[in-house]
Design an enzyme around this catalytic site. Structure first.
Site, PDB file in Angstrom:
ATOM      1  CE  LYS A  38      -3.735   2.038   2.847  1.00 12.92           C
ATOM      2  NZ  LYS A  38      -4.467   1.890   4.130  1.00 12.92           N
ATOM      3  CB  SER A 114      -7.796   3.671   3.191  1.00 10.70           C
ATOM      4  OG  SER A 114      -6.903   3.043   4.092  1.00 10.70           O
ATOM      5  CB  SER A 138      -7.863   0.909   6.156  1.00  6.09           C
ATOM      6  OG  SER A 138      -8.562   2.127   6.152  1.00  6.09           O
TER       7      SER A 138
END
Lengths: 452, 498
Positions: A38, A114, A138
Site C-alpha cells: 500500500k 482505504s 482499512s
C-alpha cells in the site's frame, strides 16, 4: 501512470509467476514471493511514497518502513505500490488523488478502502501477498469487498515505523492474502518489537502456521448482539453467512454463545473524534517547507510564510483530508478538548472494557466485516456519514487495539464477496488465525477468482 | 533605582537547559551540533519525514528526573509526553514533543546562598515544574535575501524546561538564581549550561506591586535573555519602564517584550491577543512512562553533593571566605581538585598541619597561578576545563612551600608555571629553585637604594601623600624579584621616611 482502473500507483508489475510463489508460500516461505505495498508504506526503492495524495506525489522516501525491511529480508520482492484513499482516509479508495481502482468482482463497484489497491491486487491474483494499513477497518473492509483474507494484528504487534501516520493510536500494518495460512506466514515475518517504534511491544511471536490445526476444539465464540442492531441493518445475505458460520464453527468443535458489547453504538462517534484529532496533528508536517507539494516550487510565486502554509495545504490535500484536519483541529482546540477529545478517549476506554468483559467468557468474537457488500462508485462519495458507517463493524476492534481478520464467507446474489470478521484477545492472533483457517477449510470460497 | 523603593518587583523565570546527551531526544542523531555543517546531523525522525516515529532517549529522561530531584521536585508516578502544535519553518513535524500536564518534576524548592549587603542570605525559590521537550531547528536570515535558511541540526536536542514560582525580587537575585542553576546543571553533569552558547536560555515574567501588597500586578514576559548580564540589565530596564508607567498612573499591558541591548530598553514583541492555542494532546507515539520503573532510588543515590551544600561545607570546614568557596566549588571537578590538593598539602615531609592555612594557600595557587596558566594554555574559560590528574598534587606541594615561607606568591608563580608547562617533578623543582632568603641587612640596603632612586615619591610621601610610597615598595619588590614580603617592605619604607 497506472491504467484507468489498476490497483497500482506508478508502474504496474508484470504478471507474477504465481506458481513459484505458491510453492514457497505453501512451505511458509516468502522467498521470491512478489508483494505489493500500500503506498502509505514508505519504500526506498526508487518508487514514490505518495499516500495517494497530491501533497506527496513527488515524494520519494530515503528509507524503508520496518515491515518492508522485514519482508525483503525474508526474500519477498516488492513489485508495486498500491492505490488507497488519500492518507488512508476513506472506505472506497475513491479519495485517491492519484488514480482509480475498481473492485475485481465488478468494475462498477469500489474495492473498499482505504487499502483498496492492495485488496484488489491480491483478489485479481496480480500478487499473492500485499500489505496494507488498518486504522478503523482499512484492511478488513476492502478484504471483505474483494473476497480475500485481511488481517489486522494487535496494536503494537507490528512496527509502525515507515507507515505514513494517519491516527497513531489506531494505525496498524496488516496483510492481504488469498489464504489464512499465507496470512500466518506474512504475520510471522512482520511481527515483533522494533526499536524504532516505541509503541511496538516486545512479546514472543508464536509460529502462527503451527496454530492452524484445522479445528476449533475447546474454543468459545461469542456473537455480539449489538452488531445486528445497527442503524440501517445488515444486508440479508451477510446475516445468513454469519448464521451459517456459527454452524460451521460448532461443527469444527467450538461453542457459540451470545455476548453483549453495550458501548458498540458509540464506537463510530468515538473513532471520528480520536482519528481526526490525531490525523490533524500527524498531517501538520506537510507544510510546503521541506518536501512534498509546495507553492514555492513555482519560481514566479510570491507570498508570505502563511501563504506558503495555506496555499500549499489547500492545493495538496483533497477534500476528505481537509475535512478531517478541520474536525481534528476543532476537537483539540482550547475549550473543546475536554468535551470532545478527552470525552472520546474516556468512551474509548468503555468500548475496550466491553471487549475485556466479553473475553472473560469467550475466546473469539464473530461478526460481519461490513454491513453490506461492495457498493457502487459515487454511491456514498458525497455522503461522508454514510461512508463512515461502512466501518461500523471494524472500528470497535481498532479502538480496543484487538487483532481481527476478515475471511471470505461466500457471495451475495450479485456474486459480490461477503466477509466475516473474527476478533481475538490482545496478542491472540494465533487463535484468530486458527479459527479463520478452520472455517476457511470448510469452503472453497477462497479459491474463487474474479472474472477476468 | 528610585522605583525599587516604591514598588516591589516580582519575577519568575522560565529556563531551557540543553541536555548534553550523546544522541538527540527522539532519534539517534549526534546531539553535539557544534561545528557540524547545516542539516548534517539529521535523520528521518528529526526531519519529520513521513512515517518516522520518535523513541524517547532513556538517558535524557533519567537526566530530567535527576535535575528534578536536585531541584527538590516531586516526581510523579506516571508521566507522559504531549504534542504542542504550531506551524513554523524550524519545527519539522508541525508540533513539538513536550510535556503538558504530567511533567517529570512537580513542585519543588531550590535553595542557594547569596551575599547581600555583606551578609550571606539563604534564598528559597519555588520550582513550579520541570519538563522535558525537544528543541526546534535554527533559522537564519541572510542579509538582503528574500528567503530564510533552516538548519535542523539542533531539532530534537533534549531540553529541560524549568519554571519557577514568582519568588525572585530583584534583577540581581534573578541573575544569581541562574548562575546557581548553571552550577547545579554542571554538577549533575547533564548540561554545559553555557548561556552564551544557548545551552541555558531564560525568559522572565515580571510585574510590580506596592510593598506589602499580596495581589500580583500585570506581568510582561521578557524573552531571550541570553547572558547573565542581559538578565540583569533587561530586568532592570523593564522595572524602570513599568515604574514609569505606574508612576504616571498608566497600566502595564500584558505582552511579550524583548531586550534591546543597544538602547538599554525593552521593546514590545507580541501582544496578549496573539497568544497561541497550542492544542496540546497526549503524544500517541510514545506510551506513558513510570519514573519509578526507571529506578528513581538509583538516581537519588547517584546524585552528587549539591553545590549549596559543598559551598557551605567549604566555608565551615576549611574556613574559606564565601567568595573563595564560590570559586572553588564552581564545578565538581574543581571540588575534587581542591580536596585532592588539600590532601597533598597536608601530607609529605613539609606538610601543613593547619587545615585553614592549607586551604588558603591552595585557594591562592589554584585560582591565582593555576588560572593564569590554564587561560594562557587553552585560551578558554577555566571553569570548563578538566584539570590534568597531576595538578592537585602539584598544587598541594606548592601550598606546602608557600606555608613554609620558603616561597612567596611572587617567587612561587614562575616556578609553578614551569612545573605545569614542562611537567616537572614539583618537589625537586621547588627545592632546587628555592629563592635565596634575604637577610635583614640586604633588604635595608635595597630599600635605601630604592629611596635614593625615587626622590620625588619619597618627598611626596613626606608631604603627606600616602600612596607615593607604593612606587618605592614596587622598586624594592622588583629588585628582590618578589622574594621580599610586600607588607613588611611597606612598613620598613614608612619607618625610614618618617
Amino acid at each position: 501512470m497506472a491504467d484507468a482502473a489498476s490497483p497500482y500507483l506508478g508502474t504496474v508489475p508484470k504478471p507474477a509467476d504465481i506458481g513459484v510463489a505458491r510453492k514457497a508460500l505453501d512451505q511458509g516461505s516468502l522467498q521470491s514471493v512478489p508483494v505489493a505495498m500500500k503506498d502509505i508504506i514508505v519504500t526506498a526503492d526508487g518508487r514514490k511514497s505518495t499516500a495517494a495524495s497530491k501533497m506527496l506525489a513527488p515524494y520519494g522516501s530515503p528509507y524503508d518502513a520496518t515491515v518492508v525491511r522485514k519482508m525483503l529480508k525474508a526474500g519477498a520482492e516488492v513489485v508495486g505500490k498500491t492505490n488507497l484513499d488519500e492518507f488512508a482516509m476513506g472506505a472506497s479508495t475513491e479519495n485517491s488523488a492519484l488514480g482509480k481502482t475498481v473492485n475485481p468482482w465488478d468494475p462498477e463497484r469500489v474495492p473498499g478502502g482505504s487499502s483498496g489497491g492492495s485488496a484488489a491486487a491480491v483478489a485479481s491474483r496480480s500478487v499473492p501477498v500485499a500489505l496494507g494499513t488498518d486504522t478503523g477497518g482499512s484492511v478488513r473492509q476492502p478484504a471483505a469487498f474483494c473476497g480475500v483474507v485481511g488481517l489486522k494484528p494487535t496494536y503494537g504487534r507490528v512496527s509502525r515505523y515507515g507507515l505514513i501516520a494517519m491516527a497513531s493510536s489506531l494505525d496498524q500494518a496488516g496483510t492481504f492474502t488469498t489464504t489464512v495460512a499465507d496470512a500466518a506466514t506474512v504475520l510471522g515475518t512482520i511481527a515483533g518489537p522494533d526499536p524504532l517504534d516505541a509503541t511496538s511491544v516486545d512479546r514472543e511471536v508464536p509460529d502462527y502456521r503451527k496454530a492452524l490445526t484445522g479445528d476449533v476444539k475447546g474454543l468459545t465464540v461469542g456473537i455480539p448482539k449489538e452488531y445486528f442492531e445497527v442503524e440501517g441493518g445488515v444486508q440479508l445475505e451477510i446475516g445468513e453467512a454469519i448464521e451459517q458460520a456459527k454452524g460451521d464453527l460448532r461443527k469444527a468443535g467450538a461453542k457459540v454463545v451470545d455476548v453483549s458489547l453495550p458501548h458498540t453504538k458509540y464506537a463510530v462517534s468515538v473513532y471520528y473524534l480520536v482519528m481526526p484529532a490525531e490525523a490533524s496533528s500527524n498531517l501538520a508536517r506537510y507544510d510546503g517547507i521541506r518536501y512534498g507539494h509546495s507553492v514555492e516550487r513555482d519560481a514566479d510565486w510570491q507570498g508570505s510564510l502563511e501563504d506558503v502554509y495555506f496555499q500549499s495545504r489547500a492545493q495538496g490535500f483533497g477534500p476528505e483530508v481537509q475535512r478531517r484536519i478541520m474536525l481534528g483541529t476543532y476537537a483539540l482546540s482550547a475549550g473543546y478538548y475536554d468535551a470532545y477529545y478527552k470525552k472520546a478517549m474516556q468512551v474509548r476506554t468503555l468500548v475496550t472494557r466491553d471487549f475485556e468483559q466479553a473475553f472473560e467468557k469467550v475466546d473469539l468474537l464473530l461478526t460481519p466485516t461490513t454491513p453490506t457488500t461492495a457498493f457502487k462508485f459515487e454511491e456514498k462519495a458525497d455522503d461522508p456519514l454514510a461512508m463512515y458507517l461502512a466501518d461500523i463493524f471494524t472500528v470497535p476492534a481498532s479502538l480496543a487495539g484487538l487483532p481481527a481478520v476478515s475471511v471470505p464467507a461466500g457471495f451475495d446474489k450479485q456474486n459480490l464477496p461477503i466477509g466475516l470478521q473474527l476478533i481475538g484477545k490482545h496478542w491472540g492472533e494465533a487463535t484468530v488465525l486458527r479459527a479463520a483457517h478452520a472455517y476457511e477449510q470448510r469452503h472453497d470460497w477462497h479459491t474463487k477468482e474474479p472474472p477476468r | 533605582m528610585s522605583g525599587a523603593s516604591r514598588y516591589e518587583a516580582v519575577i519568575g523565570l522560565e529556563i531551557h537547559v540543553q541536555l548534553r546527551t550523546k544522541s538527540k531526544m527522539f532519534c539517534r542523531c549526534d546531539n553535539q551540533a557544534d561545528g557540524a555543517k547545516p542539516n548534517e546531523l539529521t535523520c528521518p525522525v528529526c526531519l519529520g519525514l513521513p512515517g518516522a516515529l520518535p523513541v524517547p532517549n532513556r538517558t535524557a529522561v533519567e537526566w530530567a528526573i535527576k535535575a528534578a530531584l536536585a531541584l527538590g521536585c516531586a516526581i510523579p508516578d506516571e508521566s507522559k509526553f504531549d504534542r504542542k502544535q504550531y506551524f513554523y519553518p524550524d519545527l519539522p513535524k508541525g508540533y513539538q514533543i513536550s510535556q503538558y500536564d504530567q511533567p517529570f518534576g512537580g513542585p519543588g524548592t531550590f535553595e542557594f546562598d547569596m551575599v547581600e549587603d555583606g551578609k550571606t542570605v539563604t534564598k528559597q525559590i519555588g520550582i513550579t515544574r520541570l519538563h522535558l521537550e525537544e528543541d526546534a531547528g535554527k533559522l537564519t536570515h541572510p542579509k538582503g535575501a528574500d528567503y530564510s535558511l533552516v538548519d535542523l541540526n539542533r531539532a530534537g536536542t533534549p531540553l529541560a524546561e524549568i519554571v519557577t514560582e514568582p519568588d525572585l525580587r530583584s534583577p540581581a537575585e534573578a541573575k544569581r538564581f541562574l548562575q546557581e542553576l548553571r552550577r547545579l546543571m554542571r554538577y549533575l553533569g547533564i548540561s554545559d549550561a553555557d548561556m552564551e552558547k544557548g545551552h541555558l536560555r531564560a525568559d522572565a515574567n515580571i510585574s510590580l506591586r506596592k510593598p506589602g501588597e499580596k495581589k500580583l500586578g500585570t506581568k510582561t514576559e521578557l524573552k531571550n535573555l541570553n547572558s547573565f548580564r542581559f538578565v540583569e540589565r533587561g530586568l532592570a530596564a523593564e522595572i524602570e519602564r513599568q515604574t514609569e508607567l505606574l508612576d504616571a498612573g498608566k497600566s502595564v499591558d500584558q505582552e511579550t517584550r524583548g531586550f534591546d541591548e543597544d538602547g538599554n530598553r525593552t521593546v514590545s514583541q507580541r501582544g496578549k491577543e496573539e497568544a497561541h492555542d497550542y492544542r496540546y494532546f497526549p503524544e500517541p507515539d510514545i506510551p506513558p512512562l513510570e519514573p519509578k520503573a526507571l529506578g528513581i532510588k538509583k538516581l537519588v543515590k547517584g546524585l552528587p553533593e549539591l553545590p549549596v551544600e559543598v559551598k557551605r561545607r567549604f566555608i565551615t570546614e576549611y574556613g574559606l571566605q564565601p567568595d573563595q568557596a564560590e570559586l572553588l566549588t564552581d564545578s565538581l571537578d574543581d571540588v575534587e581538585y581542591f580536596e585532592a590538593s588539600l590532601k597533598a598539602a597536608m601530607s609529605g615531609k613539609n606538610k601543613i598541619n593547619d587545615r585553614t592555612k592549607a586551604a588558603q594557600n591552595i585557594s591562592k595557587i589554584a585560582y591565582g597561578i593555576g588560572r593564569q596558566i590554564m587561560t594562557k594554555k587553552m585560551l578558554n574559560s577555566f571553569m570548563e576545563l578538566d584539570w590534568p590528574g597531576s595538578y592537585p598534587s602539584v598544587t598541594g606541594v606548592g601550598a606546602r612551600y608557600l606555608a613554609s615561607g620558603e616561597y612567596t606568591m611572587s617567587t612561587l608563580n614562575p616556578v609553578m608555571e614551569r612545573i605545569w608547562e614542562e611537567d616537572l617533578d614539583p618537589e625537586k623543582t621547588l627545592e632546587k629553585e628555592k629563592p635565596q632568603k634575604l637577610g635583614q641587612s640586604d633588604l635595608d640596603k635595597i630599600i635605601d637604594q630604592a629611596i635614593a632612586d625615587n626622590p620625588k615619591p619619597a618627598a611626596d610621601f613626606k608631604a603627606g601623600n600616602e600612596n607615593a610610597k607604593q612606587v618605592i615598595v614596587g622598586a624594592v619588590m622588583k629588585a628582590t624579584k618578589g622574594a621580599a614580603n610586600a607588607r613588611e617592605v611597606a612598613q620598613l619604607v614608612e619607618k625610614k621616611l618618617s
